[in-house]
Design a protein around this motif. Structure first.
Motif, PDB file in Angstrom:
ATOM      1  N   HIS A   1     -70.678 -10.188  61.084  1.00  0.00           N
ATOM      2  CA  HIS A   1     -71.980 -10.380  61.741  1.00  0.00           C
ATOM      3  C   HIS A   1     -72.048  -9.643  63.080  1.00  0.00           C
ATOM      4  CE1 HIS A   1     -73.840 -13.804  59.348  1.00  0.00           C
ATOM      5  NE2 HIS A   1     -72.696 -13.554  58.745  1.00  0.00           N
ATOM      6  N   THR A   2     -70.913  -9.130  63.554  1.00  0.00           N
ATOM      7  CA  THR A   2     -70.909  -8.337  64.790  1.00  0.00           C
ATOM      8  C   THR A   2     -71.032  -6.851  64.399  1.00  0.00           C
ATOM      9  OG1 THR A   2     -68.529  -7.845  64.898  1.00  0.00           O
ATOM     10  CG2 THR A   2     -69.223 -10.002  65.742  1.00  0.00           C
ATOM     11  N   PRO A   3     -71.315  -5.977  65.377  1.00  0.00           N
ATOM     12  CA  PRO A   3     -71.416  -4.550  65.016  1.00  0.00           C
ATOM     13  C   PRO A   3     -70.053  -3.873  64.828  1.00  0.00           C
ATOM     14  CG  PRO A   3     -72.134  -4.940  67.291  1.00  0.00           C
ATOM     15  CD  PRO A   3     -71.683  -6.241  66.773  1.00  0.00           C
ATOM     16  N   ALA A   4     -68.947  -4.623  65.004  1.00  0.00           N
ATOM     17  CA  ALA A   4     -67.610  -4.008  64.903  1.00  0.00           C
ATOM     18  C   ALA A   4     -67.280  -3.644  63.458  1.00  0.00           C
ATOM     19  CB  ALA A   4     -66.573  -4.991  65.444  1.00  0.00           C
ATOM     20  N   LYS A   5     -66.312  -2.716  63.306  1.00  0.00           N
ATOM     21  CA  LYS A   5     -65.869  -2.339  61.948  1.00  0.00           C
ATOM     22  C   LYS A   5     -64.737  -3.303  61.549  1.00  0.00           C
ATOM     23  CE  LYS A   5     -64.238   1.526  59.238  1.00  0.00           C
ATOM     24  NZ  LYS A   5     -62.819   1.616  59.047  1.00  0.00           N
ATOM     25  N   ILE A   6     -64.883  -3.916  60.392  1.00  0.00           N
ATOM     26  CA  ILE A   6     -63.920  -4.937  59.972  1.00  0.00           C
ATOM     27  C   ILE A   6     -63.116  -4.419  58.784  1.00  0.00           C
ATOM     28  CG2 ILE A   6     -63.615  -7.364  59.253  1.00  0.00           C
ATOM     29  CD1 ILE A   6     -65.177  -6.946  61.961  1.00  0.00           C
TER      30      ILE A   6
ATOM     31  N   ASP B   1     -65.959  -1.411  68.285  1.00  0.00           N
ATOM     32  CA  ASP B   1     -64.630  -2.010  68.098  1.00  0.00           C
ATOM     33  C   ASP B   1     -64.227  -2.014  66.625  1.00  0.00           C
ATOM     34  OD1 ASP B   1     -64.391  -2.566  70.776  1.00  0.00           O
ATOM     35  OD2 ASP B   1     -65.101  -4.640  70.604  1.00  0.00           O
ATOM     36  N   GLU B   2     -62.907  -2.134  66.422  1.00  0.00           N
ATOM     37  CA  GLU B   2     -62.388  -2.299  65.053  1.00  0.00           C
ATOM     38  C   GLU B   2     -61.509  -3.529  65.003  1.00  0.00           C
ATOM     39  OE1 GLU B   2     -60.795   0.623  62.310  1.00  0.00           O
ATOM     40  OE2 GLU B   2     -61.575   2.179  63.647  1.00  0.00           O
TER      41      GLU B   2
ATOM     42  N   GLY C   1     -52.674   4.520  63.720  1.00  0.00           N
ATOM     43  CA  GLY C   1     -53.522   5.604  64.244  1.00  0.00           C
ATOM     44  C   GLY C   1     -54.912   5.149  64.648  1.00  0.00           C
ATOM     45  N   LYS C   2     -55.192   3.858  64.560  1.00  0.00           N
ATOM     46  CA  LYS C   2     -56.537   3.376  64.920  1.00  0.00           C
ATOM     47  C   LYS C   2     -56.468   2.534  66.184  1.00  0.00           C
ATOM     48  CE  LYS C   2     -58.081   3.006  60.160  1.00  0.00           C
ATOM     49  NZ  LYS C   2     -58.095   2.046  59.067  1.00  0.00           N
ATOM     50  N   LYS C   3     -57.630   2.401  66.828  1.00  0.00           N
ATOM     51  CA  LYS C   3     -57.693   1.540  68.016  1.00  0.00           C
ATOM     52  C   LYS C   3     -58.217   0.174  67.547  1.00  0.00           C
ATOM     53  CE  LYS C   3     -59.117   2.020  72.838  1.00  0.00           C
ATOM     54  NZ  LYS C   3     -59.567   0.657  73.013  1.00  0.00           N
ATOM     55  N   ILE C   4     -57.313  -0.764  67.378  1.00  0.00           N
ATOM     56  CA  ILE C   4     -57.692  -2.074  66.829  1.00  0.00           C
ATOM     57  C   ILE C   4     -57.853  -3.067  67.979  1.00  0.00           C
ATOM     58  CG2 ILE C   4     -56.985  -3.955  65.280  1.00  0.00           C
ATOM     59  CD1 ILE C   4     -57.629  -1.358  63.796  1.00  0.00           C
ATOM     60  N   LYS C   5     -58.993  -3.754  68.016  1.00  0.00           N
ATOM     61  CA  LYS C   5     -59.248  -4.696  69.120  1.00  0.00           C
ATOM     62  C   LYS C   5     -58.624  -6.064  68.840  1.00  0.00           C
ATOM     63  CE  LYS C   5     -62.146  -5.681  72.781  1.00  0.00           C
ATOM     64  NZ  LYS C   5     -63.595  -5.548  72.631  1.00  0.00           N
ATOM     65  N   ILE C   6     -58.778  -6.562  67.595  1.00  0.00           N
ATOM     66  CA  ILE C   6     -58.187  -7.866  67.264  1.00  0.00           C
ATOM     67  C   ILE C   6     -57.518  -7.837  65.893  1.00  0.00           C
ATOM     68  CG2 ILE C   6     -59.879  -9.213  68.615  1.00  0.00           C
ATOM     69  CD1 ILE C   6     -61.158 -10.045  65.898  1.00  0.00           C
ATOM     70  N   VAL C   7     -56.452  -8.635  65.789  1.00  0.00           N
ATOM     71  CA  VAL C   7     -55.892  -8.975  64.477  1.00  0.00           C
ATOM     72  C   VAL C   7     -56.111 -10.476  64.324  1.00  0.00           C
ATOM     73  CG1 VAL C   7     -53.774  -9.183  63.108  1.00  0.00           C
ATOM     74  CG2 VAL C   7     -54.165  -7.119  64.482  1.00  0.00           C
TER      75      VAL C   7
END
Ligand code: PLP
Length: 408
Positions: free
Chosen positions: A113-118, A93-94, A140-146
């Motif tokens: 602390h999660t494996p997601a890209k921040i 996730d990003e 152009g990115k798949k963003i999971k949370i703002v």
């Protein structure tokens, strides 16, 4: 050798009765103290299940939501951050986190602390992040949370939520809002503003003791939890299993802080009795009077744009030559008033004055301005006598009378 302790050396608990004009915890209404002192029952007691129903109904009212997942987490506000990011983010996730101070940065730190890209999208202390910068960062990115802090307590800055909802929708992302410093003090409508996860802290504008983090989750975010590929990286903060207790089954998950729930319930009854809109207005009017007073004393605010100012926390620039700690110590020792200093890069540069919940009252604003004048004069700061109190009184004369005190 272990020191011998007798009854004389450790006396009965007798804390000073401070006026806590801090960014939290705030002072509490006597009714909240009384609720804390009522008899303890078990967390599975049939009577307590009704108390939980009341607590959740009041929380939904204050968050302005019908979300099923709405509960007080057994944790301080930072637990709300942790639950929000850990339940949404996993490998691949990003996330974009809007950072304009210590607490919004904490969301980025915890997310890391999660494996997601921040990705952090930043603004200087004293300003909100520009939603345009988030749009650019997510393009152009798949963003999971703002994620963002509605009220950034470290700088006294309010972020308008709606423009970020729009950007999050364009990116197909969930919107996570830290309302620790704003819930019950600043207008916020979780359902109408389509916030996916919103959390708060009990010790601020709700004016209950610290130690709980109310949280609410939209059906859309719930669906994201259901379709996770991996386990949430926390057992304690896994919201789906925590809801086994706060959901209809009321199954044991962990032993919650029962007395704190009593206090939260009573503090929220006070919020609802006053009315949310009246409460938001009270916070607005009392901060305007405080600011009028501070400016008349020749002091400047960190947030230059009035629209960016958070009604619950006012960040004041410390004038040149004035000692931060000496002023705060004198306020505490001579007037029993606590205010806070700056955090991070603005440490030593600002004071933070909280007018939160029970503390957002006309008598406290006027007392604080008078006390600050005395302390600043003692520190050698030159200012026109009575200017702060005079300007605040003038500001109050322009406001509706019912908007300035705790109405009961
Ligand atoms: C905006 C904001 N978020 C999060 C927190 C963290 O809350 P706590 O100190 O209760 O863990 C705070 C605390 O001041 C805050 O102001």
């Amino acid at each position: 050798m272990t020191q011998h302790i007798d009854r004389q050396s450790i006396g009965e608990l007798a804390p000073p009765n401070r006026l806590m004009l801090t960014p939290g915890p705030s002072s509490m209404d006597p009714r909240v103290y009384r609720a804390l002192a009522t008899p303890l029952v078990g967390h599975l007691d049939p009577w307590f299940k009704g108390c939980m129903d009341d607590t959740q109904a009041l929380l939904r009212q204050i968050f302005q939501t019908e979300n099923r997942i709405t509960m007080p987490l057994s944790a301080s506000g930072s637990g709300g951050i942790e639950a929000s990011v850990l339940n949404t983010l996993e490998e691949g996730d990003e996330a974009i986190i809007c950072v304009n101070g210590v607490f919004s940065d904490r969301m980025a730190v915890i997310a890391s602390h999660t494996p997601a890209k921040i990705t952090k999208v930043e603004a200087p202390y004293g300003k909100p992040v520009d939603p345009e910068d988030v749009r650019r960062a997510g393009k152009g990115k798949k963003i999971k949370i703002v994620g963002l802090a509605h009220g950034e307590t470290s700088s006294g800055v309010l972020t308008q939520i709606d423009p970020f909802r729009k950007v999050a929708d364009e990116l197909g992302a969930l919107l996570i809002v830290d309302a620790v410093a704003s819930l019950a003090g600043v207008p916020l409508h979780v359902d109408r503003q389509h916030i996916d996860i919103c959390f708060s802290g009990t010790q601020k504008a709700i004016s209950a003791p610290p130690g709980m983090s109310p949280i609410t989750v939209s059906p859309r975010a719930e669906e994201v939890f259901r379709t996770r590929k991996s386990k949430v990286q926390s057992w304690y903060f896994d919201l789906s299993t925590a809801m086994n207790y706060w959901g209809k089954d009321r199954l044991y998950h962990h032993t919650p802080p029962i007395s704190l729930i009593y206090a939260l319930r009573e503090a929220m009854r006070l919020v609802v009795e006053e009315g949310l809109e009246a409460r938001w207005e009270r916070h607005r009017v009392n901060q305007l009077a405080l600011i009028a007073g501070l400016e008349a004393m020749g002091l400047e605010l960190l947030a230059k744009n009035p629209a960016d100012r958070l009604a619950t926390v006012t960040a004041v620039m410390i004038p040149d030559g004035i000692d931060d700690v000496m002023v705060r110590s004198q306020l505490l020792e001579e007037f029993n008033i606590e205010i806070a200093g700056g955090l991070g890069p603005v440490k030593g540069k600002i004071w933070r004055v909280g007018l939160m919940g029970y503390c957002s009252q006309k008598p406290y604003v006027l007392l604080f301005l008078a006390a600050l004048e005395k302390v600043l004069l003692d520190q050698g700061f030159r200012l026109p006598s009575g200017a702060g109190v005079g300007a605040a009184i003038h500001s109050y004369t322009q406001a509706r009378p019912e908007a300035v005190g705790v109405s009961r």
